[in-house]
Design a protein around this motif. Structure first.
Motif: not given
Length: 388
Positions: A358-384
């Motif tokens: 039950r507690e392991s859901y905390i880092p999946r949700i907060a403090p930033v969503s996994p989807q926004l992290i993927m958006c960040f990597i796609a833009e800032k690292v991959l140049g998309l």
């Protein structure tokens, strides 16, 4: 390239482990059932000087780096304390980084010393119900009147506000329509949590009952100008200095909770006998546990790569975000695998793995969503192209 911890870092890990041994699984099970902030655990770490592990020595801290802080937080979570234990002290490690970097000497002395000594507790009041991850859209407003700001607004998912004496508050001091960029016009304060002007309403939630999460209703809170950090209108810039450390620590804690669950699952698999043999002899049990171990180890490498870059003063944003993503996924998978390994007993509270899941859901949700992290990597690292 050295992947080993130094003798001092190993000694630190052992010292934290000895503190955690005084708070076994049954202690955290009781906190999970009955709630109540783990004040004695918080005090034990304060008494041994650990609450200021990454704070400057001149204010009572240990002056160590993010690597040591991540190792400490991972050790706490891995002890079985999980996110209940880690969250009880998490704010101390990263939360006041803007004060360290941008505060005055007087502010550091007023604020850091009592926090490090454990005399005061703080909460991080940034998130709002209508803004989510779009921090520039915060609507909490602080209007200056002489030597004070008058604050009105709402905050949500504010941890430890039930027990906090202070809060790190981000509020808009210049209306959004009057700034050239949305990141401008936000100011950062560290001030008393005046409960006559701030209603703190606890949110019932899935796990981590020991560490409260809250909605704050702020109505006419008066904040002295002396409690503003840095310049008016630059709060968003200041708050960014705490984001990468927070992601690194959350990632370390996620790996720790995964290891706690994996240890308990492996022990059970070696002891539980069905059809005349331990269930851990079956590949159907072995393989998911082996996969969980490998995923945790891989995530852990990213955690400490990000921490080492941060400590060296090098750009670490992509690695801190990746560590948070990988650690959260690996930790959650390990907890879920542990529950399934124990079968019916995994669903029973006395075996602890359902609490860790039950507690392991905390880092999946907060403090930033996994989807926004993927958006960040796609833009800032991959140049998309930016997608949001």
């Amino acid at each position: 390239m050295d992947f080993e911890f130094s003798s001092d870092q190993l000694a630190l890990r052992d010292a934290i482990s000895r503190v955690c041994e005084r708070f076994p699984d049954d202690y955290w099970l009781e906190r999970d059932r009955d709630g109540g902030f783990p004040h004695d655990f918080h005090a034990a770490l304060a008494n041994d000087g650990w609450l200021g592990i990454a704070m400057p020595q001149e204010y009572g801290g240990a002056g160590l780096g993010m690597t040591e802080a991540a190792l400490m937080m991972q050790t706490i979570a891995a002890s079985g304390a999980g996110f209940a234990g880690a969250s009880a002290v998490h704010m101390n490690i990263f939360g006041l980084n803007p004060v360290v970097v941008f505060g005055t000497d007087d502010q550091r002395r007023r604020w850091l010393e009592p926090l490090i000594a454990g005399r005061e507790k703080a909460c991080f009041a940034v998130t709002e119900p209508d803004a989510g991850l779009d921090t520039t859209k915060l609507s909490t407003r602080a209007e200056r009147q002489g030597d004070e700001y008058i604050v009105h607004g709402r905050k949500i998912w504010i941890s430890t506000a039930q027990v906090a004496h202070k809060m790190l508050l981000l509020a808009r001091t210049t209306p959004l329509a009057e700034v050239s960029k949305p990141t401008q016009g936000l100011s950062l304060f560290y001030t008393d949590l005046d409960r006559e002007r701030v209603e703190v309403r606890e949110i019932e939630k899935m796990g981590r009952k020991a560490v409260d999460s809250n909605m704050l209703f702020i109505d006419g809170l008066r904040i002295p100008v002396a409690d503003r950090i840095g310049e008016e209108g630059r709060g968003f810039e200041y708050i960014l200095h705490g984001l990468n450390p927070e992601r690194i620590l959350i990632a370390a804690e996620a790996v720790g909770i995964g290891r706690a669950a994996l240890d308990r699952a492996v022990q059970y698999a070696g002891e539980r006998t069905v059809f005349g043999r331990p269930i851990g002899q079956n590949q159907g049990i072995q393989h998911p546990l082996a996969q969980a171990w490998m995923q945790l180890e891989a995530a852990n490498l990213m955690v400490f790569k990000a921490a080492s870059l941060y400590d060296a003063g090098l750009p670490c944003g992509p690695y801190a975000n990746s560590a948070k993503y990988l650690g959260a996924e690996a930790g959650h998978n390990a907890c879920q695998t542990a529950v399934l390994t124990l079968g019916g007993m995994g669903y029973a509270k006395e075996y602890h793995v359902e609490r860790l899941l039950r507690e392991s859901y905390i880092p999946r949700i907060a403090p930033v969503s996994p989807q926004l992290i993927m958006c960040f990597i796609a833009e800032k690292v991959l140049g998309l192209p930016k997608s949001y």
